[in-house]
Design an enzyme around this catalytic site. Structure first.
Site, PDB file in Angstrom:
ATOM      1  CB  ILE A  14      -0.846   0.081   1.193  1.00  0.00           C
ATOM      2  CG1 ILE A  14      -1.799  -1.243   1.170  1.00  0.00           C
ATOM      3  CG2 ILE A  14      -1.726   1.424   1.245  1.00  0.00           C
ATOM      4  CD1 ILE A  14      -3.084  -1.147   2.434  1.00  0.00           C
ATOM      5  CG  HIS A  15       2.164   2.468  -3.810  1.00  0.00           C
ATOM      6  ND1 HIS A  15       1.779   3.351  -4.802  1.00  0.00           N
ATOM      7  CD2 HIS A  15       2.203   1.234  -4.238  1.00  0.00           C
ATOM      8  CE1 HIS A  15       1.317   2.663  -5.747  1.00  0.00           C
ATOM      9  NE2 HIS A  15       1.385   1.140  -5.443  1.00  0.00           N
ATOM     10  CB  ALA A  16       0.923   7.677  -2.997  1.00  0.00           C
TER      11      ALA A  16
END
Length: 85
Positions: A14-16
């Site tokens: 889970i990144h931006a």
């Protein structure tokens, strides 16, 4: 309070982008949403809180929902997680 668990399947974790999608998915819920691990839970409506969890592929996350429509929201978010993360 309703609680669901999900294992991150996205190779990048889970990144931006996925954090933003998750925040957008829970934005319509009037109650409280918490996201995290046994070590740390954050406000599910705050993108930076979710990004700071450093969730990677294979990590298990817990989401808790507390409010009037918690059951319906939990079902929708679980469907969203299965399709996107």
């Amino acid at each position: 309070m309703k609680e669901i668990k999900h294992i991150i399947k996205d190779e990048l974790g889970i990144h931006a982008r996925p954090a933003g999608l998750l925040v957008k998915a829970v934005a319509g819920f009037s109650g409280e949403v918490r996201v995290g691990t046994p070590q740390k839970m954050v406000d599910g409506k705050r993108i930076f809180g979710i990004m700071n969890l450093g969730l990677k592929c294979g990590d298990e996350i817990t989401l808790t929902f507390d409010g009037i429509d918690e059951d319906v929201t939990a079902e929708k978010i679980l469907l969203f997680l299965n399709e996107n993360l």
